[in-house]
Enzyme design. Structure first.
Site, mmCIF file in Angstrom:
data_model
loop_
_atom_site.group_PDB
_atom_site.id
_atom_site.type_symbol
_atom_site.label_atom_id
_atom_site.label_comp_id
_atom_site.label_asym_id
_atom_site.label_seq_id
_atom_site.Cartn_x
_atom_site.Cartn_y
_atom_site.Cartn_z
ATOM 1 N N ARG A 25 0.861 -1.094 -0.005
ATOM 2 C CA ARG A 25 -0.056 -0.194 0.028
ATOM 3 C C ARG A 25 0.866 1.238 0.089
ATOM 4 O O ARG A 25 1.905 1.054 0.214
ATOM 5 C CB ARG A 25 -0.794 0.030 1.305
ATOM 6 C CG ARG A 25 -0.199 -0.392 2.495
ATOM 7 C CD ARG A 25 -0.475 0.002 3.661
ATOM 8 N NE ARG A 25 -0.216 1.578 3.488
ATOM 9 C CZ ARG A 25 0.568 2.312 3.572
ATOM 10 N NH1 ARG A 25 1.884 1.815 3.710
ATOM 11 N NH2 ARG A 25 0.722 3.569 3.545
ATOM 12 N N ARG A 27 -7.641 -0.323 -6.912
ATOM 13 C CA ARG A 27 -8.038 0.601 -5.947
ATOM 14 C C ARG A 27 -8.067 2.002 -6.541
ATOM 15 O O ARG A 27 -7.466 2.314 -7.659
ATOM 16 C CB ARG A 27 -7.005 0.957 -4.944
ATOM 17 C CG ARG A 27 -6.743 -0.212 -3.917
ATOM 18 C CD ARG A 27 -5.831 0.013 -2.451
ATOM 19 N NE ARG A 27 -6.493 1.070 -1.670
ATOM 20 C CZ ARG A 27 -5.531 1.573 -0.744
ATOM 21 N NH1 ARG A 27 -4.388 1.377 -0.614
ATOM 22 N NH2 ARG A 27 -6.412 2.740 0.098
ATOM 23 N N ALA A 61 0.718 5.191 -2.316
ATOM 24 C CA ALA A 61 0.623 5.401 -3.591
ATOM 25 C C ALA A 61 1.740 4.869 -4.370
ATOM 26 O O ALA A 61 1.646 4.145 -5.575
ATOM 27 C CB ALA A 61 0.473 6.762 -3.776
ATOM 28 N N ASP A 82 -1.875 10.772 -2.145
ATOM 29 C CA ASP A 82 -2.435 9.843 -3.102
ATOM 30 C C ASP A 82 -2.538 10.587 -4.411
ATOM 31 O O ASP A 82 -2.565 9.739 -5.654
ATOM 32 C CB ASP A 82 -3.614 9.016 -2.654
ATOM 33 C CG ASP A 82 -2.903 8.024 -1.558
ATOM 34 O OD1 ASP A 82 -3.073 8.575 -0.332
ATOM 35 O OD2 ASP A 82 -2.562 6.933 -1.642
ATOM 36 N N GLN A 104 -2.461 2.852 10.159
ATOM 37 C CA GLN A 104 -1.124 2.897 9.430
ATOM 38 C C GLN A 104 0.072 3.595 10.293
ATOM 39 O O GLN A 104 1.019 3.310 10.050
ATOM 40 C CB GLN A 104 -1.517 3.389 8.034
ATOM 41 C CG GLN A 104 -2.056 2.458 6.862
ATOM 42 C CD GLN A 104 -3.414 2.773 6.921
ATOM 43 O OE1 GLN A 104 -4.028 3.307 7.802
ATOM 44 N NE2 GLN A 104 -4.111 2.413 5.626
ATOM 45 N N ASN A 113 -5.445 12.512 0.618
ATOM 46 C CA ASN A 113 -4.458 11.601 1.298
ATOM 47 C C ASN A 113 -5.526 10.749 2.276
ATOM 48 O O ASN A 113 -6.640 10.997 2.145
ATOM 49 C CB ASN A 113 -3.270 12.350 1.894
ATOM 50 C CG ASN A 113 -2.201 11.425 2.459
ATOM 51 O OD1 ASN A 113 -1.669 10.747 1.864
ATOM 52 N ND2 ASN A 113 -2.051 11.603 3.723
ATOM 53 N N LYS A 114 -4.964 9.943 2.977
ATOM 54 C CA LYS A 114 -5.643 9.089 4.090
ATOM 55 C C LYS A 114 -6.522 10.102 4.868
ATOM 56 O O LYS A 114 -6.197 11.048 5.031
ATOM 57 C CB LYS A 114 -4.683 8.612 4.965
ATOM 58 C CG LYS A 114 -5.219 7.414 5.988
ATOM 59 C CD LYS A 114 -6.121 6.768 5.318
ATOM 60 C CE LYS A 114 -5.369 5.663 4.345
ATOM 61 N NZ LYS A 114 -6.351 4.774 3.788
HETATM 62 O O1 MRU Z 1 -4.918 3.392 2.246
HETATM 63 P P1 MRU Z 1 -3.217 3.383 2.133
HETATM 64 O O2 MRU Z 1 -2.482 3.004 3.429
HETATM 65 O O3 MRU Z 1 -2.697 2.832 0.950
HETATM 66 O O4 MRU Z 1 -2.921 5.020 2.339
HETATM 67 C C1 MRU Z 1 -1.820 5.678 2.031
HETATM 68 C C2 MRU Z 1 -1.634 7.050 2.040
HETATM 69 O O5 MRU Z 1 -2.623 7.679 2.263
HETATM 70 C C3 MRU Z 1 -0.283 7.745 1.970
HETATM 71 O O6 MRU Z 1 -0.304 8.660 2.798
HETATM 72 C C4 MRU Z 1 -0.102 7.952 0.754
HETATM 73 O O7 MRU Z 1 -0.409 6.912 -0.315
HETATM 74 C C5 MRU Z 1 1.094 8.530 0.576
HETATM 75 S S1 MRU Z 1 2.398 7.271 0.438
HETATM 76 C C6 MRU Z 1 3.870 7.614 0.291
#
Ligand code: MRU
Length: 351
Positions: free
Chosen positions: A52, A95, A54, A242, A201, A252-253
C-alpha cells in the site's frame, strides 16, 4: 542516503517469477514476506493493503502487469498487446484513488506499443519498464528527502498522518524521507504519528519503521493534534498524498484534511510531499478525485475481539479525504518545492 533496516517493501525476483512483498497487514507483530506470482495475486495484495501507499501501489502494478505478460503463450504481437491491455484494465480496478496506479499502468501500456520484432523482445521491454518505474521511485524519494529537509531545522517537532514512509514506496518514502535524511544528519527530530483510524497505518507502520531507524516517535490518537499543537510541540506537518489535482487540492488518508485545518489555525506549516507521479494534471480539482469507500467492518469490528459498534448501525468508511489547497503551505516534489498559487506553479513545474 542509506536504507539498512533489514527489511524491504517489495522486490522483483524474475528468476522466481515473483514479486516479493512484505505483508503490511501483519505489521508490527510479524515480519512476513509473501510471493505474488500472478496479476490476481497482485490485485488482491493491493486491494487488501498487503502492499500500500501510492508509490508502492504503482510499482507493484507495473511488476504485476509484467508477471502476467511473461506467461502469455502467443507469438503474435497484436494478440499479446490485446491481452496485455486486458491485464492493465484489470489491475487498474484494484484501488481507485492513488493516481500512481494508473500512471504506472499507462507507462506499461506505452511500453507495450514499442516497435519490436518479437513477443520475446516485448516481454524484455516490459520488464525493463517495470524496473525503471521501480528505480525512478527510489531516486524521486531521495530528491524529496533533500527538498523536504530544506524546509526544516534541527530539533523540530513534526507530525505526520498515515504512512508515507519506506513501507509506502520502494525505499525512503515521501513524507518520512526528510525525517530519515535529517536523522542521518543529526537533526534530532521529535515525530508525532497519528494512529490513523481505521486501519492504523500510523500506529502499525509509521511508528514501526521510524522506531526501527532510531527516530524519536510518539503515537497519537487522531483527535489529539490540536492539543499537541497548542502545547507548542509541533513545528511542521509532513504528509504524503495519493493524488494531487492541478489546483493543488491533495487527496491523502482520511483525517489528513482535519490535520491541515487544525495546523492552519495554529499557524503551523502544512507540507504535502509527493513525487511528480502523484500529481494528476488531468484532474482539475479535488472534487474530481474518486475516493475509495472501504468495508464498514474495518471500523466496527476489524481490530476488536468483540464488535465495537452496535449490530445494525451503519459505518461510513471513506479511505481518503481531500485537503483544500488553501490549507497547504507547499507541495514538496522530486522536482522542487511548489508554493501557491498551485494552479500556476504546478503548471510551471511540468513545463
Ligand atoms: O490506504 P493506504 O494505506 O494506501 O493510504 C496511504 C496514504 O494515504 C499515504 O499517505 C499516501 O499513499 C502517500 S504514500 C507515500
Amino acid at each position: 542516503m542509506s536504507q539498512t533496516d533489514g527489511f524491504f517493501t517489495l522486490e522483483m525476483h524474475d528468476e522466481r517469477d515473483a514479486l516479493v512483498i512484505l505483508d503490511q497487514t501483519l505489521l508490527p507483530c510479524e515480519v512476513k514476506y509473501i510471493e505474488l506470482k500472478t496479476a490476481e495475486d497482485v490485485w488482491w495484495a493491493i486491494k487488501k493493503l498487503q502492499v500500500r501507499g501510492a508509490p508502492a501501489i504503482g510499482v507493484s502494478a507495473g511488476y504485476g502487469a509484467y508477471l502476467a505478460a511473461k506467461h502469455f503463450e502467443t507469438d503474435d504481437l497484436s494478440i499479446f498487446r490485446a491481452k496485455f491491455k486486458e491485464i492493465r484494465d484489470y489491475l487498474s480496478t484494484s484501488r481507485p484513488t492513488a493516481v500512481n496506479l494508473f500512471w504506472a499502468l499507462d507507462r506499461m501500456g506505452r511500453a507495450a506499443e514499442r516497435d519490436v520484432g518479437s513477443v520475446a523482445e516485448l516481454k524484455k521491454v516490459l520488464l525493463d519498464e517495470a524496473q525503471a518505474i521501480n528505480d525512478e521511485d527510489i531516486s524521486m524519494c531521495k530528491a524529496m528527502a533533500e527538498n523536504g529537509l530544506s524546509l526544516l531545522k534541527p530539533n523540530m517537532g513534526l507530525i505526520t498522518h498515515c504512512n508515507a514512509g519506506k513501507l509506502a514506496a520502494v525505499k525512503y518514502g515521501t513524507a518520512l524521507a526528510p525525517m530519515y535524511l535529517g536523522h542521518e544528519r543529526g537533526y534530532n527530530f521529535k515525530v508525532f504519528s497519528d494512529e490513523t483510524r481505521p486501519l492504523l497505518q500510523g500506529a502499525r507502520l509509521t511508528a514501526w519503521e521510524l522506531h526501527q531507524s532510531g527516530i524519536d516517535v510518539t503515537v497519537l490518537c487522531d483527535g489529539m493534534s490540536s492539543l499537541v499543537m497548542k502545547n507548542g510541540w509541533v513545528d511542521a506537518c509532513l504528509v504524503g498524498c495519493d493524488r494531487v489535482a492541478a489546483n493543488g487540492d491533495a487527496a491523502n488518508k482520511i483525517g489528513t484534511s482535519n490535520l491541515a485545518i487544525v495546523a492552519k489555525s495554529f499557524g503551523i506549516p502544512f507540507y504535502v510531499i509527493g513525487p511528480t507521479s502523484t500529481i494528476d494534471m488531468n484532474c482539475p480539482t479535488g472534487a474530481d478525485i474518486r475516493i475509495e469507500l472501504r468495508d464498514e467492518t474495518e471500523i466496527s469490528e476489524m481490530w476488536y475481539a468483540k464488535r465495537m459498534a452496535p449490530e445494525g448501525v451503519k459505518a461510513y468508511n471513506p479511505a481518503f479525504d481531500v485537503t483544500d489547497n488553501k490549507y497547504i503551505t507547499a507541495i514538496v516534489t522530486d522536482k522542487g518545492v511548489v508554493y501557491p498559487p498551485f494552479d500556476v506553479n504546478l503548471k510551471k513545474l511540468f513545463g
